[in-house]
Enzyme design. Structure first.
Site, mmCIF file in Angstrom:
data_model
loop_
_atom_site.group_PDB
_atom_site.id
_atom_site.type_symbol
_atom_site.label_atom_id
_atom_site.label_comp_id
_atom_site.label_asym_id
_atom_site.label_seq_id
_atom_site.Cartn_x
_atom_site.Cartn_y
_atom_site.Cartn_z
ATOM 1 N N HIS A 23 88.071 23.209 3.371
ATOM 2 C CA HIS A 23 87.578 22.834 2.045
ATOM 3 C C HIS A 23 88.672 22.167 1.209
ATOM 4 O O HIS A 23 88.371 21.527 0.213
ATOM 5 C CB HIS A 23 87.089 24.108 1.341
ATOM 6 C CG HIS A 23 85.804 23.960 0.580
ATOM 7 N ND1 HIS A 23 84.890 22.953 0.784
ATOM 8 C CD2 HIS A 23 85.276 24.722 -0.410
ATOM 9 C CE1 HIS A 23 83.870 23.112 -0.029
ATOM 10 N NE2 HIS A 23 84.074 24.168 -0.769
ATOM 11 N N ASN A 72 83.946 24.549 -7.046
ATOM 12 C CA ASN A 72 82.589 24.507 -7.588
ATOM 13 C C ASN A 72 82.537 24.226 -9.081
ATOM 14 O O ASN A 72 81.472 23.924 -9.609
ATOM 15 C CB ASN A 72 81.857 25.821 -7.288
ATOM 16 C CG ASN A 72 81.630 26.023 -5.805
ATOM 17 O OD1 ASN A 72 81.938 25.159 -4.988
ATOM 18 N ND2 ASN A 72 81.092 27.165 -5.445
ATOM 19 N N ASP A 97 85.894 17.215 1.440
ATOM 20 C CA ASP A 97 85.459 17.548 2.794
ATOM 21 C C ASP A 97 83.974 17.236 2.943
ATOM 22 O O ASP A 97 83.231 17.270 1.964
ATOM 23 C CB ASP A 97 85.721 19.030 3.084
ATOM 24 C CG ASP A 97 84.981 19.954 2.122
ATOM 25 O OD1 ASP A 97 85.086 19.755 0.899
ATOM 26 O OD2 ASP A 97 84.289 20.867 2.591
ATOM 27 N N ASN A 118 79.084 21.354 -3.689
ATOM 28 C CA ASN A 118 79.096 21.893 -5.050
ATOM 29 C C ASN A 118 80.168 21.280 -5.936
ATOM 30 O O ASN A 118 79.995 21.195 -7.154
ATOM 31 C CB ASN A 118 79.233 23.412 -5.015
ATOM 32 C CG ASN A 118 77.977 24.072 -4.493
ATOM 33 O OD1 ASN A 118 76.876 23.581 -4.715
ATOM 34 N ND2 ASN A 118 78.127 25.170 -3.780
#
Length: 193
Positions: A23, A72, A97, A118
Site C-alpha cells: 500500500h 484513507n 498502488d 479509498n
C-alpha cells in the site's frame, strides 16, 4: 498558477510499521524522486512531509509530498497542498498502488473514478474533482482467498522485492517525463509494448 510547478503526492500510511507495505508504493516512489532531486522531506503545515526540487536546471519544479494521515483520509492534506501552492488539480500527480494491475506494471491515467481505492476516493471528495494525473503502480491481486485489505498491508514478497526497484524507477521516470513533456508523451513511452 505556475505552469512549471507540479505537486506529486505519494500515497501510503505513515510510520515504520507500514513502510514496506504494498500500500505504500506511492511513498516509495516519491522517496526515489527526492533522492534524485537531492532533497529531504520536511514537515509542512499542510499535515504532510514535503520535499522540493528540479530534475534539471531550468526544468519543472516538483513538490513531492507524503500526507501524514492514513491513506484513507489523504484528501485533506492534498487539498491543503493545492491551496498552499496555488495549483490547479491538473498539476497534481497522485502515485498509488493498484490491485487491478499485475505487479511491476505501470499505467498513467487522467480522471476517472476511484476504482475502489479509498485514498483516491478521499482525494476526489476533498478536492471536488477527479481531473488529476494518477500513476497506477501494479501490485497484483492477493493469492487465493486472502482479503485485499490484508494483502495491501503486507510487505512485498521476496521475489517482488527483487524487481521493486525497477517499478519505483520507472514510476519516477514517468513523473519526470509528465512534468517536462506532458501526460501524452509519458503515456506513449510507459504504455508502449
Amino acid at each position: 498558477m505556475d505552469e512549471n510547478l507540479w505537486l506529486v503526492v505519494g500515497l501510503g500510511n505513515p510510520g515504520p510499521d507500514y513502510a514496506g507495505n504494498r500500500h505504500n508504493v506511492g511513498h516509495m516512489v516519491v522517496d526515489v524522486l527526492a533522492d534524485r532531486l537531492q532533497s529531504r522531506f520536511r514537515g509542512h503545515k499542510t499535515n504532510s512531509a514535503v520535499a522540493e526540487g528540479r530534475s534539471f536546471p531550468g526544468g519543472p519544479k516538483l513538490v513531492l509530498a507524503k500526507p501524514n494521515t492514513f491513506m484513507n483520509v489523504s484528501g485533506g492534506p492534498v487539498a491543503a497542498l493545492l491551496r498552499f501552492y496555488s495549483l490547479q488539480p491538473s498539476h497534481l500527480i497522485v502515485v498509488h498502488d493498484d490491485l487491478d494491475l499485475p505487479f511491476d506494471t505501470l499505467k498513467i491515467k487522467v480522471g476517472g473514478g476511484h476504482g475502489g481505492h479509498n485514498g483516491l476516493r478521499d482525494i476526489i471528495a476533498a478536492t471536488g474533482t477527479n481531473d488529476f494525473v494518477r500513476i497506477r503502480a501494479g501490485i497484483g491481486r492477493p493469492p487465493g482467498r486472502q482479503p485485499a485489505a490484508d494483502f495491501v498491508l503486507h510487505d512485498f514478497a521476496p521475489t517482488e522485492r527483487a524487481n521493486l526497484p525497477i517499478l519505483l524507477t520507472d514510476a519516477a521516470d514517468a513523473i519526470e517525463l509528465i512534468a517536462a513533456e506532458g501526460v501524452a508523451a509519458a503515456q506513449q513511452k510507459v504504455h508502449a509494448p
